[in-house]
Design a protein around this motif. Sequence first.
Motif, PDB file in Angstrom:
ATOM      1  N   SER A  48      46.387  29.173  -4.081  1.00 35.21           N
ATOM      2  CA  SER A  48      46.313  28.652  -5.367  1.00 35.21           C
ATOM      3  C   SER A  48      47.753  27.780  -5.575  1.00 35.21           C
ATOM      4  O   SER A  48      47.963  27.004  -6.085  1.00 35.21           O
ATOM      5  N   LYS A  52      48.603  24.005  -6.008  1.00 34.60           N
ATOM      6  CA  LYS A  52      49.438  23.633  -7.333  1.00 34.60           C
ATOM      7  C   LYS A  52      50.407  22.582  -6.791  1.00 34.60           C
ATOM      8  O   LYS A  52      51.140  21.726  -7.428  1.00 34.60           O
ATOM      9  N   ARG A  53      50.943  22.514  -5.630  1.00 34.72           N
ATOM     10  CA  ARG A  53      51.920  21.531  -5.021  1.00 34.72           C
ATOM     11  C   ARG A  53      51.288  20.448  -4.537  1.00 34.72           C
ATOM     12  O   ARG A  53      51.706  19.289  -4.153  1.00 34.72           O
TER      13      ARG A  53
END
Length: 77
Positions: A48, A52-53
């Motif tokens: 996750s 998200k990066r």
Amino acid sequence: MKELKERLTDIINNECKYADKNGSTKMSTCSNPNWNQDVWNYKNEIVSAIEKRGYNVSCEVRWGVTDYTITPKIELV
């Protein structure tokens, strides 16, 4: 808990760095005690955080080993 978070953040940083440098990287994990149990126990959180990066993460399971392939996202026109 702070040490664990630092270790996991280091793993995330390194995987993202390898993906940027080489175009992709593979991270493998398994429930076997001889493997890194922090990666196994927090694999969903690691994936996750990488997503998200802005990275793509695909997953494949073979013989009890979970392989994650991480690639940087690119915009195609």
